[in-house]
Design a protein around this motif. Structure first.
Motif, PDB file in Angstrom:
ATOM      1  N   UNK A 108       0.663  -1.152  -0.251  1.00  0.00           N
ATOM      2  CA  UNK A 108      -0.456  -0.411   0.209  1.00  0.00           C
ATOM      3  C   UNK A 108       0.801   1.431   0.163  1.00  0.00           C
ATOM      4  N   UNK A 109       2.106   1.146  -0.297  1.00  0.00           N
ATOM      5  CA  UNK A 109       2.775   2.390   0.154  1.00  0.00           C
ATOM      6  C   UNK A 109       4.521   2.067  -0.037  1.00  0.00           C
ATOM      7  N   UNK A 111       7.999   1.730  -0.508  1.00  0.00           N
ATOM      8  CA  UNK A 111       8.786   1.242   0.848  1.00  0.00           C
ATOM      9  C   UNK A 111      10.503   0.374   0.201  1.00  0.00           C
ATOM     10  N   UNK A 231       7.580  -6.875   7.776  1.00  0.00           N
ATOM     11  CA  UNK A 231       6.706  -6.035   7.177  1.00  0.00           C
ATOM     12  C   UNK A 231       5.498  -6.491   6.243  1.00  0.00           C
ATOM     13  N   UNK A 234       3.184  -7.773   7.809  1.00  0.00           N
ATOM     14  CA  UNK A 234       2.238  -7.199   8.959  1.00  0.00           C
ATOM     15  C   UNK A 234       0.786  -6.927   8.129  1.00  0.00           C
ATOM     16  N   UNK A 235       1.826  -6.493   7.102  1.00  0.00           N
ATOM     17  CA  UNK A 235       0.667  -5.366   5.587  1.00  0.00           C
ATOM     18  C   UNK A 235      -0.521  -6.445   5.296  1.00  0.00           C
ATOM     19  N   UNK A 238      -3.005  -7.095   7.978  1.00  0.00           N
ATOM     20  CA  UNK A 238      -3.583  -5.915   7.397  1.00  0.00           C
ATOM     21  C   UNK A 238      -5.018  -5.729   6.835  1.00  0.00           C
TER      22      UNK A 238
ATOM     23  N   UNK B  59       8.966   4.615   5.054  1.00  0.00           N
ATOM     24  CA  UNK B  59       9.465   5.547   5.574  1.00  0.00           C
ATOM     25  C   UNK B  59       9.147   6.984   5.140  1.00  0.00           C
ATOM     26  N   UNK B  69       1.209  11.027   3.019  1.00  0.00           N
ATOM     27  CA  UNK B  69       0.407   9.619   3.913  1.00  0.00           C
ATOM     28  C   UNK B  69       0.777  10.092   5.085  1.00  0.00           C
TER      29      UNK B  69
END
Lengths: 464, 464
Positions: A108-109, A111, A231, A234-235, A238, B59, B69
């Motif tokens: 979703x982001x 990284x 990470x 966890x995503x 969610x 980040x 965000x």
């Protein structure tokens, strides 16, 4: 020192096996062993060797310029140290190179994703591969996925390796590395990604050998660092759909050539019989191959040198720095082929390829009639805090697997504490500062005691 | 609990300062403080916040999509948690981006070099920069080099940061980061490289702010990981001429815009006076900004929420998540400018921006007449194993520097144990797994106690 009190006992009071052990070595030989042990514990030689190899050569992936430099370095060191014979034997391997690797989580982001190509992996397209991932907790879960269910997806195995003093977590974890890409491709996946086979909580991805299968599409094949795997887990927990971008550029260069580099301390009365001290000269390209296996190179070279510095034993000690271990034990396989008619000349084989933490136990895999020699060696390792494991079912290091298959050679394990080994193994973080000099000395002393005694025992150690 | 025994003493037996402290808070308020402390220690809120921010946003370099965000995330969290007022205030900063970075040692042997561009660095040429390096042990040594002596070379400062509980090693080390490239360019160097400002022995390079100077040539500006710096030091000690290849691609995008995100718990009787709980919302782009400063964001947001969950204090508690701290405290500077006529409304300011290890000591920087309130707060922090430092010369976190310059606000330090902080700070390894939940709770409880008491004391805390 234990042997003094043992010898001080009247012989009749000894149990039969102790008596048999005592018959294998004279008092003079045992005093000699103690001197070698002491000398090795005080010597900086193994540290100097691993420092020199990892600093002046650094990473040494088979087939690279650095691999050639490592071969030249090893030959020059054996000569400088006064080994009686020094020679090279050719080894062949599939020559693979890594040029570039990068990755991101996109949704979703955005990284960064700390990843590394697994050995033998094909490249992605020049501008990378972008696809959603499908998470499986284990390779077995991936195997259970319906055929075609992963079309257009990257299969991701999230299996976490367990920490263990003997590295017992490695075997179960490494299956997903060896064959994960094949299973994923069989389900239609266009890429394969896995949690690193690593106990580190730092952001290093772990490389290592992987394989394709004839008739199954070759898909890009990467491992990600543990924090990145956490990470992603966890995503997904969610409820996010995680899409990643992977760009790896590698090359299959066909058959490569390198050398097993061999240095021998020649025995004075039975020169054709020899103790084999093994390690491997190559390393992965990410770190400088300090723990894997610069330490083993240094320990075995220095151990043989320490024995020779005192006197030549009856039998020879042959230090073999195998080529191309990381890509599939190629040097060891070629050695076994080339020496197939004389593997029974090996009186004892042991490999140092598990980092540089202390040797905590000693174990054999020999014919029962040779156990008194084993016991006598074990007794001389006790002052180094090395315990004796009497199971007599030792496995050697990876380069000894081809020897074990040939079933001609007595195999020994000098078990190292591997609790932290997989924090560094096959990562960029495998560098010299991870080696503690006093532990390296303890290893060197243990190998020197072992090598000398196996080479100088009254009787030849016999294979099972 | 300490306050019970204190209150149980006959008032006449108290020393004057203890008596004055006792006058600032009623028994009910102190019971209240204990409840807040207990509640914060048991709450998962700060963990949930830092997990969410670092996982869902990751980040958040100022000016990036992720920074936007993060602003939206913070605003939404304040609202979700029921803060009385939530608003954004504009902040401006020099917008800099990192696109690519890689490096190798080329001679005497090719080896990867783990490096990172320092913030604000210009790019190398598209195909990188190749040059021999000249080693200086300190910035002072580089400063002493003759003008023009580094023509065609990369200046390299090998200074190693010291580990310290209060991070006192950072200041001396960071000078080489801030101004090293300027000094190097003044001597004719075409590139600047330094050992990372880091105590880590892992292979992570540390980024951070750096500056150019008008009239001095802007040269590429990188830091290398400690193991790589050790490697170069060894090579140079061997007499080798070390040549490196560096490729960094960055961009200066002019002025960027972001927001300080502010959430306020409004005081019931003196709403214009407020406790300022500071942290910064932005992070470097390498890690996920967990320790720096996701932890601080979570600690301060949760602390204020825990106070509000009990009751509104007399004065307000304003949680300010500053923008663009990493690039030069830009959000804090803009806040001080925008609020210059009301900085004396701040009754206490503290910043959490030093990771997530425990708060071990509490210190003020206030007018002497307010010390009884400080003592009373210190008493309530003792059950959290927080000691009191009576020097009354606290410095706040970085975002409080502009406030300190304005000299209008009482400043507080909740000193954290920073022994390990610089193992992760400004590296890719600053990820959520480096935070221990129970330590985060202790921090949150300490900030909650501090915020409540400073906001609810009988008297307003005065600045020096």
């Amino acid at each position: 020192m234990k042997f003094v009190s043992l010898l001080a006992l009247p012989l009749l009071a000894l149990a039969p096996i102790q008596q048999a052990a005592a018959e294998q070595f004279t008092t003079e030989q045992l005093q000699h062993t103690a001197q070698i042990r002491q000398h090795a514990q005080n010597s900086e030689l193994s540290w100097q060797l691993v420092e020199s190899l990892t600093t002046e050569v650094g990473p040494r992936l088979p087939g690279t310029e650095n691999d050639k430099k490592a071969v030249a370095w090893a030959k020059a060191q054996f000569e400088r140290l006064g080994f009686d014979k020094v020679w090279l034997e050719k080894a062949h391997f599939p020559h693979w190179r890594r040029y570039h690797e990068s990755g991101h989580i996109l949704t979703p982001s955005k990284q960064p994703l700390h990843l590394t190509a697994l050995g033998n992996s094909v490249s992605t397209a020049k501008d990378g591969l972008t696809a959603p991932i499908v998470l499986f907790e284990t390779l077995a879960e991936l195997q259970a996925a319906p055929a075609g269910s992963l079309a257009g997806k990257i299969a991701y195995v999230n299996y976490r390796m367990n920490r263990d003093i003997d590295g017992n977590g490695y075997g179960p974890a490494v299956k997903a590395r060896s064959s994960g890409a094949v299973v994923a491709a069989q389900k239609g996946a266009i890429g394969y990604m896995m949690r690193s086979v690593s106990t580190s909580h730092h952001r290093f991805a772990h490389t290592g050998g992987s394989h394709y299968k004839e008739g199954v599409s070759k898909i890009p094949n990467v491992a990600i660092a543990n924090p990145d795997a956490d990470q992603i887990a966890r995503l997904i927990a969610l409820g996010e759909q995680v899409t990643v971008h992977i760009n790896i550029q590698t090359e299959d260069l066909g058959q490569g050539e390198s050398y097993n580099v061999i240095g021998e301390i020649t025995g004075h009365s039975k020169p054709d019989e020899y103790v084999l001290l093994a390690s491997h000269l190559d390393s992965w390209d990410l770190g400088t191959g300090a723990l894997d296996d610069g330490a083993g190179v240094a320990i075995t070279m220095a151990a043989a040198k320490h024995v020779a510095a005192m006197k030549r034993p009856q039998r020879s000690i042959r230090v073999v720095l195998f080529a191309a271990e990381e890509l599939g034990l190629w040097g060891a396989k070629d050695y076994v082929k080339a020496h197939s008619d004389e593997l029974d000349h090996i009186v004892a084989a042991a490999e140092s390829d598990f980092g540089a933490d202390v040797v905590y136990a000693f174990e054999s895999n020999v014919h029962a009639q040779s156990l008194p020699i084993v016991r006598a060696i074990a007794e001389q390792l006790k002052p180094l805090d090395v315990a004796y494991i009497g199971a007599n079912s030792a496995r050697g290091g990876p380069d000894l697997i081809p020897f074990e298959r040939a079933q001609s050679s007595p195999i020994f394990a000098l078990h190292q504490d591997g609790t932290d080994y997989f924090d560094y193994h096959h990562t960029a973080d495998d560098t010299l500062d991870k080696i503690e000099p006093h532990k390296l000395k303890q290893n060197t002393a243990a190998y020197a005691v072992f090598a000398y005694m196996a080479a100088d025992a009254k009787d030849k150690i016999q294979a099972k």
